[in-house]
Design a protein around this motif. Structure first.
Motif, short mmCIF file in Angstrom:
data_model
loop_
_atom_site.label_atom_id
_atom_site.label_comp_id
_atom_site.label_asym_id
_atom_site.label_seq_id
_atom_site.Cartn_x
_atom_site.Cartn_y
_atom_site.Cartn_z
N THR A 174 0.84 -1.21 -0.12
CA THR A 174 -0.05 0.13 0.19
C THR A 174 0.72 1.37 0.10
O THR A 174 1.57 1.46 0.99
CB THR A 174 -1.06 0.03 1.33
N VAL A 179 -2.56 6.76 -0.93
CA VAL A 179 -3.63 6.75 -0.08
C VAL A 179 -4.07 8.17 0.16
O VAL A 179 -5.20 8.86 0.43
CB VAL A 179 -3.43 6.16 1.22
N SER A 201 -0.33 3.10 5.80
CA SER A 201 0.17 3.11 4.49
C SER A 201 1.62 3.65 4.80
O SER A 201 2.58 3.07 4.28
CB SER A 201 -0.35 3.92 3.69
N CYS A 204 3.44 0.58 6.11
CA CYS A 204 3.89 -0.25 4.99
C CYS A 204 5.13 0.29 4.05
O CYS A 204 5.97 -0.32 3.68
CB CYS A 204 2.74 -0.43 4.03
N LYS A 353 -6.02 -8.83 1.86
CA LYS A 353 -5.42 -7.43 2.26
C LYS A 353 -6.57 -7.18 3.16
O LYS A 353 -6.51 -6.51 4.39
CB LYS A 353 -5.20 -6.60 1.23
N LEU A 378 -7.12 0.46 2.22
CA LEU A 378 -5.78 0.10 2.05
C LEU A 378 -5.73 -0.72 0.89
O LEU A 378 -4.45 -0.92 0.42
CB LEU A 378 -5.19 -0.81 3.32
N ASN A 379 -6.83 -0.93 0.05
CA ASN A 379 -6.62 -1.55 -1.26
C ASN A 379 -6.72 -0.57 -2.40
O ASN A 379 -6.71 -1.04 -3.55
CB ASN A 379 -7.72 -2.56 -1.22
N LYS A 381 -5.71 2.07 -5.21
CA LYS A 381 -4.56 2.08 -6.03
C LYS A 381 -4.48 3.27 -6.82
O LYS A 381 -5.59 4.22 -6.60
CB LYS A 381 -4.57 1.00 -7.18
#
Length: 788
Positions: A174, A179, A201, A204, A353, A378-379, A381
């Motif tokens: 992510t 985000v 994020s 991550c 996820k 969090l998915n 794109k």
């Protein structure tokens, strides 16, 4: 693709020739005709992609599709049309695309820079524990399980043995920039759940950087030394030299004057230089992201950068990026049978996820609905995922796999974004989170500290607010805690924030609030510490500022918010007056407590007339919840020798009352009796009753009180039967938001130059579909003093 993949590729294969260098070779030995053709092709590409985007944006707007989806589909659509129908473009050599590719890379670079400028890393400190758990599990669970499944599959399109590893890593990653980019568009960057997703994020991103060093060590232990050394040197340059210089320049900027063009241009050039340096050592655009994070995201610098750079980046440079995306995406080459395993991995990684985020969020005691929404967030794109794929197109994967991956990312975002927007409505978030934390002056114990939130627009609001604090009679048994919130309008699309004043000063070195907060500090010292002042600054657009004010009132258990009234300002700045009045209306609609609107005329002079504070307070009482709020505040003022309180009760006779009005009348009588008891023991307080037959007599009696008080307090609405029909009388009111009586006493004819007016309104339930029940105990408030 992950940053680890690019680092390893840089070490194994040497530096990758960037688009800028390649584009430079395009011009070596080029003819004038070639230049003309380049220009014609570039303009044609820009016109086609812009028209396609505008059409798709119009069509997909009812489906709540984000800009990324519309832009990517526009690029793919234009490319499909060009390949199939236009002979001139169908034979276009790839060299003609290099100029568009260069502009696209420049656009993504500046977009990452702006995204980092708008973001605020302080948010992670306030959600550290939850972000570490959720961010780690949401990344490692899909990576581990997808990698195990991929062992039994033969993924087509992978050019190297390690390409599959890099591909799976990129699926579960992510990106922080994606985000922030998406949340700014959805207007959820300021929400509790949105800030938690941003923190996850960032976790991550940190994990990926650690994996980069681990990958460098796996390639060659010696490489790790150079990676650590180059990264440490760069961070030292950013935080040790560049940031202090920028903060020093911001501190010396003239108050209320624009940032110089030279300074803005220098920052943009430095951003490109840092991006190039870090790109050379194998860290894709680390420089521009880190440089953006150290620039304060509020005014003056962050806002100015957003205003001057964002339009060109979003409307001119980024469309060329999607031209390249469309050119690299060949929909006709996709074979679902061949790409079935790739699609299976992408879908599996997305679902895992969500599951990982859901499990981790539930362990952190978030509600089920919010846990699912967090997994969807969090998915998300965005263009930066596609940018990384473009860098890897001819290195790790073939064109079919690239096309399937891009289409999958667009499809995931097209599904996830509307769901977030639909089930995480800002009005539902606000009204639901405040519903069970409501307070009023009537329910506040008289022997406890009274907390009041004062909203301040400029220095002219301060003297009247301090005088109101003096009149509110702070005592040892019942002191006052004043939350002084300076409201700054945020121009552009920078991230709004609310911070304690001392933290805001450390962060931006701004002097906008200095004189205001200094006045409150002086008052705190002169009040024998009976009034405690907690200064805050809020920087946001007026359209969403009510969220931050109401949330601060909720978190600090404030029973009263006082707003300055600006409806009668000079009409030379009509948009500003309208914005302030709309802000006050939204605060009243969603406030968790009583709202007081202060029309200040004379309160600021109560201190300057003599060395001793003196104030005459009048309360016009007709009946109802709002009037009882005004009377409750007047009860608190009784007992101060230099403050006289007079209550004038207007009684309507021969008026039919239903059951609800009879119960309201009993509450009115009880509070009036309490005032009469306290007023009997105080020589400065009096009570009068006035009998009237209709509203005309009531207005005449009220007008007879002109020039008798320094401060008049009144409720916004009241229960007076059919005699005082507010719905009809508000039609001719100049300021209907003050109510009928409030508008009357706030008029210039009544106030003159001697009387100020405080109109109080008890909280009310939001109307219509904004009702939304939430559990206020869910894991505590995620938002503390971070940017909202």
């Amino acid at each position: 693709m992950s940053l680890l993949g690019y680092l390893l590729h840089s070490r194994l294969k040497g530096p990758i020739i960037c688009a800028n260098v390649t584009t430079h070779s395009l011009y070596i030995g080029a003819t004038d005709d070639h230049f003309a053709r380049n220009y014609t092709v570039l303009m044609s590409q820009f016109i086609c992609i812009t028209l396609a985007y505008l059409i798709l944006r119009l069509i997909l707007r009812p489906l709540r599709q984000p800009r990324f989806v519309c832009s990517a589909l526009a690029g793919i659509l234009v490319n499909a049309i060009v390949r199939g129908n236009a002979t001139y473009f169908a034979t276009l050599p790839k060299e003609e695309l290099l100029l568009a590719r260069t502009l696209g890379v420049l656009g993504t670079t500046y977009l990452q820079f702006l995204t980092a400028v708008k973001a605020d890393t302080t948010v992670i400190y306030h959600t550290m524990r939850n972000a570490l758990i959720i961010g780690s599990l949401s990344m490692f669970l899909p990576f581990a399980l997808t990698f195990l499944v991929a062992h039994n599959l033969s993924l087509p399109g992978m050019k190297h043995e390690y390409s599959q590893f890099f591909f799976i890593t990129g699926l579960g990653f992510t990106r922080f920039a994606n985000v922030v980019y998406a949340f700014n568009e959805l207007n959820i960057m300021t929400s509790d759940l949105g800030q938690l997703a941003v923190s996850c994020s960032m976790v991550c991103e940190t994990i990926v950087w650690l994996l980069m060093f681990a990958g460098a060590y796996a390639v060659a232990p010696r490489v790790l030394f150079y990676c650590v050394l180059s990264t440490a040197t760069f961070l030292l340059l950013i935080f040790g030299i560049i940031r202090p210089v920028i903060m020093l320049i911001i501190q010396k900027l003239p108050e209320r004057k624009p940032v110089s063009e030279f300074f803005i241009s220098s920052i943009l050039v430095i951003a490109l230089v840092l991006a190039s340096l870090t790109d050379m050592i194998g860290s894709i655009n680390l420089g521009v992201v880190m440089f953006g994070l150290v620039i304060p995201n509020g005014p003056p610098l962050g806002t100015t950068l957003s205003e001057k750079v964002e339009l060109i980046t979003m409307e001119i440079l980024m469309p060329m990026f999607y031209v390249v995306v469309g050119f690299n995406t060949d929909v006709h080459s996709v074979d679902l049978k061949v790409s079935r395993d790739t699609l299976l991995l992408i879908l599996l990684s997305t679902l895992l996820k969500i599951v990982g985020s859901l499990v981790a969020a539930l362990c952190c005691k978030l509600r089920l609905q919010h846990s699912i929404l967090l997994g969807l967030m969090l998915n998300i794109k965005g263009p930066f995922d596609v940018y990384l794929l473009n860098r890897y197109l001819f290195e790790d994967i073939d064109k079919k796999t690239y096309t399937v991956t891009v289409l999958s990312q667009v499809a995931i975002t097209a599904v996830v974004t509307p769901l977030i927007d639909l089930f995480y409505n800002p009005h539902k978030r606000l009204s639901g989170s405040l519903r069970k934390s409501r307070r009023s002056m009537q329910t506040h114990p008289s022997d406890r500290e009274l907390r009041i939130l004062f909203c301040i627009h400029n220095e002219d609001d301060v003297p009247g607010i301090i005088s109101l604090l003096q009149a509110s009679n702070p005592t040892v048994a019942s002191p006052i805690c004043a939350y002084a919130l300076h409201l700054n309008e945020l121009v552009g699309r920078a991230t709004p924030f609310i911070l304690p004043y001392n933290k805001q000063m450390k962060r931006t070195k701004s002097k906008r609030s200095y004189h205001i907060m200094r006045a409150f500090e002086n008052y705190f010292g002169n009040s024998n510490h009976l009034v405690k002042v907690k200064p805050y600054t809020a920087t946001a657009s007026y359209k969403t500022m009510h969220e931050y004010i109401c949330r601060l009132a909720r978190d600090e258990s404030v029973p009263l918010i006082v707003l300055p009234f600006h409806g009668s300002q000079e009409m030379s700045n009509v948009p500003n007056v309208i914005a302030l009045r709309n802000l006050a209306e939204k605060i009243q609609a969603y406030s968790p407590c009583t709202i007081g609107t202060l029309v200040d005329t004379n309160m600021r002079h109560c201190l300057s007339k003599s060395t001793t504070f003196s104030c005459k307070v009048g309360v016009i009482f007709v009946g109802g919840t709002d009037d009882r709020e005004a009377l409750t505040l007047a009860l608190r003022m009784i007992g101060r020798p230099t403050v006289s309180v007079t209550v004038v009760r207007i009684i309507f006779h021969d008026v039919y009352k239903d059951i609800d009005e009879i119960m309201e009348n009993k509450l009115d009588n009880g509070l009036i009796e309490l005032f009469r008891v306290k007023a009997g023991a105080d020589l400065c307080s009096t009570y009068h009753e006035v009998d009237v037959k209709d509203s005309e007599q009531a207005i005449s009696k009220i007008q007879g009180l002109k020039n008798k008080f320094n401060l008049v307090m009144v409720g916004q609405k009241r229960s007076a039967g059919s005699v005082f029909s507010e719905e009809t009388m508000l039609n001719w009111s100049e300021n209907p938001e003050l109510g009928v009586i409030g508008d009357l006493v706030a008029s210039s004819d009544f106030r003159g130059e001697t009387t100020s007016v405080l109109v109080l309104r008890h909280y009310r339930d939001p109307k219509g579909s904004f009702h939304h029940h939430l559990n206020v105990h869910e894991g505590g408030s995620l938002l503390r003093r971070a940017p909202c």
